[in-house]
Design a protein around this motif. Structure first.
Motif, PDB file in Angstrom:
ATOM      1  N   PHE C  36     -71.190 -64.560 -17.085  1.00 35.37           N
ATOM      2  CA  PHE C  36     -70.978 -63.670 -18.010  1.00 35.37           C
ATOM      3  C   PHE C  36     -70.338 -64.614 -19.115  1.00 35.37           C
ATOM      4  CE2 PHE C  36     -70.791 -61.102 -14.432  1.00 35.37           C
ATOM      5  CZ  PHE C  36     -72.030 -60.388 -14.479  1.00 35.37           C
ATOM      6  N   SER C  37     -70.789 -65.178 -20.275  1.00 37.88           N
ATOM      7  CA  SER C  37     -70.200 -66.046 -21.115  1.00 37.88           C
ATOM      8  C   SER C  37     -68.819 -65.999 -21.777  1.00 37.88           C
ATOM      9  CB  SER C  37     -71.313 -66.391 -22.209  1.00 37.88           C
ATOM     10  OG  SER C  37     -72.108 -67.175 -21.725  1.00 37.88           O
ATOM     11  N   THR C  38     -68.600 -64.573 -21.631  1.00 35.45           N
ATOM     12  CA  THR C  38     -67.226 -64.364 -22.509  1.00 35.45           C
ATOM     13  C   THR C  38     -66.749 -63.095 -22.023  1.00 35.45           C
ATOM     14  OG1 THR C  38     -67.800 -62.455 -24.172  1.00 35.45           O
ATOM     15  CG2 THR C  38     -68.441 -64.722 -24.902  1.00 35.45           C
ATOM     16  N   PRO C  39     -65.525 -62.524 -22.164  1.00 39.17           N
ATOM     17  CA  PRO C  39     -65.204 -61.077 -21.581  1.00 39.17           C
ATOM     18  C   PRO C  39     -66.037 -60.035 -22.225  1.00 39.17           C
ATOM     19  CG  PRO C  39     -63.332 -62.465 -22.281  1.00 39.17           C
ATOM     20  CD  PRO C  39     -64.437 -63.327 -22.833  1.00 39.17           C
ATOM     21  N   TYR C  40     -66.330 -59.236 -21.410  1.00 38.51           N
ATOM     22  CA  TYR C  40     -67.044 -57.883 -21.984  1.00 38.51           C
ATOM     23  C   TYR C  40     -66.211 -57.211 -23.334  1.00 38.51           C
ATOM     24  CZ  TYR C  40     -68.440 -58.243 -17.072  1.00 38.51           C
ATOM     25  OH  TYR C  40     -69.127 -58.652 -16.027  1.00 38.51           O
ATOM     26  N   LEU C  41     -67.067 -57.036 -24.284  1.00 39.73           N
ATOM     27  CA  LEU C  41     -66.489 -56.411 -25.327  1.00 39.73           C
ATOM     28  C   LEU C  41     -66.664 -54.872 -25.138  1.00 39.73           C
ATOM     29  CD1 LEU C  41     -66.402 -57.035 -28.985  1.00 39.73           C
ATOM     30  CD2 LEU C  41     -67.284 -54.845 -28.171  1.00 39.73           C
ATOM     31  N   THR C  42     -65.874 -54.002 -24.813  1.00 37.20           N
ATOM     32  CA  THR C  42     -66.198 -52.584 -24.408  1.00 37.20           C
ATOM     33  C   THR C  42     -65.613 -51.830 -25.648  1.00 37.20           C
ATOM     34  OG1 THR C  42     -64.441 -52.094 -22.647  1.00 37.20           O
ATOM     35  CG2 THR C  42     -66.379 -52.978 -22.027  1.00 37.20           C
ATOM     36  N   VAL C  43     -65.921 -50.660 -26.136  1.00 33.94           N
ATOM     37  CA  VAL C  43     -65.601 -49.593 -26.831  1.00 33.94           C
ATOM     38  C   VAL C  43     -65.365 -48.244 -26.221  1.00 33.94           C
ATOM     39  CG1 VAL C  43     -65.960 -48.813 -29.319  1.00 33.94           C
ATOM     40  CG2 VAL C  43     -66.604 -50.982 -28.557  1.00 33.94           C
ATOM     41  N   VAL C  44     -64.247 -47.859 -26.069  1.00 37.25           N
ATOM     42  CA  VAL C  44     -64.072 -46.597 -25.241  1.00 37.25           C
ATOM     43  C   VAL C  44     -62.959 -45.689 -25.829  1.00 37.25           C
ATOM     44  CG1 VAL C  44     -64.835 -47.795 -22.905  1.00 37.25           C
ATOM     45  CG2 VAL C  44     -62.407 -48.104 -23.828  1.00 37.25           C
ATOM     46  N   GLU C  45     -62.937 -44.603 -25.244  1.00 38.02           N
ATOM     47  CA  GLU C  45     -61.939 -43.688 -25.914  1.00 38.02           C
ATOM     48  C   GLU C  45     -60.520 -43.972 -24.932  1.00 38.02           C
ATOM     49  OE1 GLU C  45     -63.729 -39.821 -25.344  1.00 38.02           O
ATOM     50  OE2 GLU C  45     -64.964 -40.261 -27.034  1.00 38.02           O
ATOM     51  N   PRO C  46     -59.452 -43.988 -25.654  1.00 37.81           N
ATOM     52  CA  PRO C  46     -58.227 -44.293 -24.769  1.00 37.81           C
ATOM     53  C   PRO C  46     -57.992 -43.272 -23.821  1.00 37.81           C
ATOM     54  CG  PRO C  46     -57.817 -43.398 -27.163  1.00 37.81           C
ATOM     55  CD  PRO C  46     -59.309 -43.748 -27.038  1.00 37.81           C
ATOM     56  N   GLY C  47     -58.565 -42.065 -23.912  1.00 38.87           N
ATOM     57  CA  GLY C  47     -58.186 -40.957 -22.842  1.00 38.87           C
ATOM     58  C   GLY C  47     -59.191 -40.991 -21.643  1.00 38.87           C
ATOM     59  N   MET C  48     -59.887 -42.172 -21.612  1.00 39.70           N
ATOM     60  CA  MET C  48     -60.685 -42.274 -20.311  1.00 39.70           C
ATOM     61  C   MET C  48     -59.715 -42.863 -19.105  1.00 39.70           C
ATOM     62  SD  MET C  48     -63.990 -45.070 -20.114  1.00 39.70           S
ATOM     63  CE  MET C  48     -65.151 -44.149 -20.476  1.00 39.70           C
ATOM     64  N   ARG C  49     -60.266 -42.258 -18.141  1.00 41.53           N
ATOM     65  CA  ARG C  49     -59.269 -42.652 -16.850  1.00 41.53           C
ATOM     66  C   ARG C  49     -59.621 -43.985 -16.524  1.00 41.53           C
ATOM     67  NH1 ARG C  49     -61.461 -40.256 -12.734  1.00 41.53           N
ATOM     68  NH2 ARG C  49     -59.992 -41.060 -11.300  1.00 41.53           N
ATOM     69  N   PHE C  50     -58.929 -44.717 -16.142  1.00 42.45           N
ATOM     70  CA  PHE C  50     -59.038 -46.199 -15.747  1.00 42.45           C
ATOM     71  C   PHE C  50     -60.066 -46.259 -14.712  1.00 42.45           C
ATOM     72  CE2 PHE C  50     -58.640 -50.158 -13.860  1.00 42.45           C
ATOM     73  CZ  PHE C  50     -58.364 -51.022 -14.846  1.00 42.45           C
ATOM     74  N   GLY C  51     -59.979 -45.321 -13.659  1.00 46.75           N
ATOM     75  CA  GLY C  51     -61.075 -45.245 -12.536  1.00 46.75           C
ATOM     76  C   GLY C  51     -62.420 -45.222 -13.073  1.00 46.75           C
ATOM     77  N   ASP C  52     -62.855 -44.411 -14.222  1.00 48.65           N
ATOM     78  CA  ASP C  52     -63.994 -44.169 -14.734  1.00 48.65           C
ATOM     79  C   ASP C  52     -64.270 -45.094 -15.630  1.00 48.65           C
ATOM     80  OD1 ASP C  52     -64.054 -41.797 -13.773  1.00 48.65           O
ATOM     81  OD2 ASP C  52     -63.049 -40.663 -15.489  1.00 48.65           O
ATOM     82  N   TYR C  53     -63.511 -45.837 -16.265  1.00 50.75           N
ATOM     83  CA  TYR C  53     -63.554 -47.179 -17.152  1.00 50.75           C
ATOM     84  C   TYR C  53     -64.232 -48.196 -16.079  1.00 50.75           C
ATOM     85  CZ  TYR C  53     -62.901 -51.512 -19.872  1.00 50.75           C
ATOM     86  OH  TYR C  53     -63.160 -52.602 -20.525  1.00 50.75           O
ATOM     87  N   TRP C  54     -63.578 -48.107 -14.776  1.00 50.49           N
ATOM     88  CA  TRP C  54     -64.307 -49.200 -13.854  1.00 50.49           C
ATOM     89  C   TRP C  54     -65.604 -48.881 -13.508  1.00 50.49           C
ATOM     90  CZ3 TRP C  54     -63.213 -53.798 -11.927  1.00 50.49           C
ATOM     91  CH2 TRP C  54     -64.002 -54.248 -10.684  1.00 50.49           C
ATOM     92  N   GLU C  55     -65.550 -47.669 -13.078  1.00 50.10           N
ATOM     93  CA  GLU C  55     -66.928 -47.232 -12.415  1.00 50.10           C
ATOM     94  C   GLU C  55     -68.174 -47.175 -13.503  1.00 50.10           C
ATOM     95  OE1 GLU C  55     -68.532 -46.810  -9.044  1.00 50.10           O
ATOM     96  OE2 GLU C  55     -66.350 -46.922  -9.129  1.00 50.10           O
ATOM     97  N   ASN C  56     -67.824 -46.591 -14.608  1.00 48.13           N
ATOM     98  CA  ASN C  56     -68.930 -46.337 -15.600  1.00 48.13           C
ATOM     99  C   ASN C  56     -69.199 -47.272 -16.905  1.00 48.13           C
ATOM    100  OD1 ASN C  56     -69.129 -43.967 -14.147  1.00 48.13           O
ATOM    101  ND2 ASN C  56     -67.592 -42.679 -15.468  1.00 48.13           N
ATOM    102  N   VAL C  57     -68.103 -48.145 -16.882  1.00 45.09           N
ATOM    103  CA  VAL C  57     -68.129 -49.045 -17.890  1.00 45.09           C
ATOM    104  C   VAL C  57     -68.261 -50.695 -17.502  1.00 45.09           C
ATOM    105  CG1 VAL C  57     -67.234 -50.087 -19.948  1.00 45.09           C
ATOM    106  CG2 VAL C  57     -66.779 -47.655 -19.635  1.00 45.09           C
TER     107      VAL C  57
END
Lengths: 506, 89, 118
Positions: C36-57
């Motif tokens: 992966f050439s660069t860090p992933y740029l992700t655009v997410v809601e601040p209310g997303m649970r960290f576990g969901d961020y990991w699992e789904n994003v």
């Protein structure tokens, strides 16, 4: 050549004096400061504009004569290229990717330089400087036009050339040259001269044009060799203007030294980052390669740049900050860049491909300490993914550098296993950088760079709001035609079919 | 001593010019690359109009060099009779 | 250092969080996994649970790397900016202090198939 040699009525120096210096006048009813309002605020002190030297002493009459000769030569070959199916004589249509990048990213830079020199030609008070800048402005516009014209022959047959003007404004990888020129054009006239005249023209254009044009010759591309050499014949004059400008500033006042040094530091690094693309074209996009990016940089960067900075040491100039980091990056940057272009190739208006075994053997030979160790395993894995029917695409999109706008693909100068991560907090927001050099440039002028329109974050803002299809329409990218892997592309199929037809009677 | 260089397109116009440069700068190195010729010299290189004219067999204006010049390195000093490239260090 | 200018000069930042329709950018980088050439740029809601961020994003983006299947969130070491960081996986990104344009890095020591040891 059938040019008539003018009878020597006037000596060169005398003619130059009459046709250049004597065109100026002292204003009588306007103040000089009002006529040239941008000449003092950068802090550069000039005491005597007449000390400006143009070593070529080219006057406008000779300029038109020689430029007309260059145009005649150019169009003779471009016509022949179009009339003789020149597009089928290139080594392989893989090569076209280099031309597409050139047209989308570099030719608009020529035009931007044209605008910039028109402006500096107006803003500088010295007549010698004005004339030299105006000539260069016309040159740069000529370069943009001849490049677009030469490459339009390819646009008749291949994808990816058609929307270069939209790409220039909107395409993510085109914002890197665009931001380079916008940064220079939004600077004062002296900084512009260091940025474009000195850093870009003198230190870096050799790397852009000389190996690239030899590469075009090697790959049977008569059109590009022709526009390249036609443009390049002006470059010696541009380089000399850049070098004379820097010597002039340094000789006029000792207070100019720290300002000039700071600009050299900034613009060397910006230029080095920009030319990373050229390194990638040289190492990966030419089916038949002339020399590696590293070899080209050794000749034109290290040896020639070193000679220049030795020469300027008498004024107190030292090699640019970032010179050592640049040296350390040489064995890595083209590979890092190309891997990025491949994994994001759903969003490029040119094709990329996975290097073949033969390509990789060449890369190993040219980069014996790094290619096999760091980059071959990645390419082999990418090839495996493709063969398994799950070609690699990185949908994570790229983090971009706030200064150079390149995806932050580069590693620490002394550790190629660690990506460089740099961030700065400024007025409550975070900003990210690809390198120490780019962070330093930002920290010197944060108010300038916080305004950067970075394509990836913009994609997620209104009106695109993350819609990739809408984005493709907006940048003029035809999905499935312009982008993706070269193998299996329409360009590949057409080139193979047409070349086959050209050599048989069916 | 740093290297100065001049690079010219490889064509019929420049063949006699290159010959003349070699005559005037016997210590120089001629690198023939695809479509171009790059001439390197240590510290200094001089291109003389008279020598070119002898090789060419016709009068030559040094500014004609502009048509086929690709690149150069070094401080430039030019008049009607010669063009000199040099590094001061 | 101030910009050299003819008059007072104030820039307008283009990427402030207000421009992202209630979402924010989070950059996440898997250390020493340079496929992966660069860090992933992700655009997410601040209310997303960290576990969901990991699992789904993050996890779906990691799949091209041969090490992806073996990564266990419980064993992963994190940094945010320059600081070590221990995320609460059931709390939201905002509650974890992950602000707009934060840079998260995670390490999976000893697991780096595609990278020769330095």
């Amino acid at each position: 050549m059938d040019m008539k040699v003018a009878k020597k009525k006037l000596a060169l120096k005398e003619k130059y004096k009459l046709l250049t210096r004597d065109l100026g006048w002292e204003p009588s009813y306007q103040k000089k400061d009002d006529i040239y309002p941008y000449i003092k605020y950068e802090g550069i002190k000039i005491h005597d504009w007449d000390k400006w030297e143009d070593p070529f002493r080219l006057t406008m009459d000779s300029y038109w004569k020689y430029q007309a000769e260059k145009e005649r030569k150019f169009y003779a070959i471009i016509d022949a290229h179009a009339q003789n199916n020149g597009h089928l004589n290139i080594t392989d249509a893989r090569y076209l990717s280099a031309l597409k990048i050139f047209l989308q990213a570099i030719s608009p830079g020529e035009y931007a330089a044209g605008k910039g020199f028109a402006r500096t030609g107006r803003e500088f008070p010295g007549v010698g400087t004005q004339v030299a800048c105006q000539m260069q402005s016309i040159d740069e516009i000529r370069h943009a036009q001849t490049q677009i014209h030469a490459l339009s022959n390819y646009n008749k047959f291949y994808n990816g050339f058609h929307a270069f003007a939209d790409a220039r404004d909107r395409m993510w990888y085109c914002t890197l040259p665009r931001s380079f020129f916008d940064d220079a054009m939004s600077s004062g006239p002296f900084e512009f001269m260091i940025a474009i005249g000195f850093s870009f023209e003198y230190v870096l254009t050799n790397l852009l044009f000389v190996p690239f044009m030899s590469g075009a010759a090697y790959n049977g591309d008569m059109a590009t060799v022709t526009f390249g050499f036609s443009a390049q014949s002006d470059e010696a004059r541009h380089m000399t203007l850049g070098l004379e400008c820097i010597k002039f500033m340094l000789e006029q006042d000792p207070d100019n030294l720290p300002i000039v040094q700071n600009w050299i530091d900034k613009w060397f690094w910006r230029g080095f980052r920009l030319l990373g693309v050229v390194g990638t074209m040289m190492d990966y996009m030419l089916p038949k390669r002339v020399m590696s990016w590293r070899e080209a940089f050794e000749i034109y960067g290290i040896e020639n740049g070193g000679a220049l900075f030795n020469d300027l040491a008498r004024y107190g100039i030292r090699p640019p900050r970032g010179w050592d980091d640049a040296g350390k990056a040489l064995d890595h940057m083209s590979h890092q860049f190309m891997l990025a272009l491949y994994q994001y190739n759903f969003g490029t208006a040119f094709h990329t491909d996975i290097p073949t075994e033969e390509d990789m053997a060449w890369l190993d030979k040219k980069y014996p300490t790094t290619f096999n160790k760091y980059y071959r395993p990645r390419w082999e894995h990418i090839r495996k993914l493709k063969e398994a029917g799950t070609p690699y695409k990185n949908m994570g999109l790229a983090k971009l550098c706030q200064t150079c706008q390149i995806p932050t693909v580069f590693t620490e100068p002394d550790d190629p296993t660690q990506l460089t991560i740099r961030e700065v907090d400024y007025k409550g927001d975070k900003y990210h950088f690809c390198s120490e050099g780019c962070q330093h440039i930002f920290e010197n002028e944060p108010e300038k760079y916080i305004q950067a329109v970075l394509p990836m974050p913009q994609l997620f803002q209104a009106p695109l709001s993350g819609d990739l299809v809408a984005w493709m329409n907006w940048v003029g990218l035809q999905n499935g035609k312009d982008n993706g892997d070269y193998f299996g592309s329409e360009d590949q199929k057409n080139f193979d079919a047409w070349r086959d037809l050209a050599t048989r009677n069916v | 001593m740093s290297t100065v260089f001049i690079a010219l397109q490889a064509n019929e116009d420049t063949r006699p010019i290159i010959d003349a440069i070699v005559l005037d700068n016997p210590e120089c190195t001629v690198n023939r690359q695809p479509a171009m010729v790059k001439i390197d010299a240590q510290g200094k290189l001089t291109v003389r109009r008279e020598t070119i004219e002898e090789q060419l067999g016709r009068p030559f204006d040094l500014q004609e060099l502009q048509v086929n010049l690709i690149t150069l390195s070094g401080n430039v000093d030019e008049d009607e009779d010669s063009l000199t490239l040099c590094w001061n260090s | 250092m101030a910009l050299t200018s003819t008059k007072p000069y104030v820039g307008v930042p283009r990427d402030t969080v207000a421009n992202f329709n209630g979402k924010q950018i989070v950059y996440t980088y898997w250390e020493q996994h340079l496929l992966f050439s660069t860090p992933y740029l992700t655009v997410v809601e601040p209310g997303m649970r960290f576990g969901d961020y990991w699992e789904n994003v993050v996890k779906p983006l990691m799949q091209a790397d041969p090490d992806a299947a073996g990564v266990n969130l419980a064993e992963v070491k994190w940094t945010m900016g320059k600081q070590d960081f221990t995320p609460n996986i059931s709390a939201t990104l905002a509650e974890n202090g992950i602000v707009h344009k934060a840079q998260l890095c995670f390490r999976t020591p000893g697991v780096n198939t595609l990278l020769a040891a330095a």
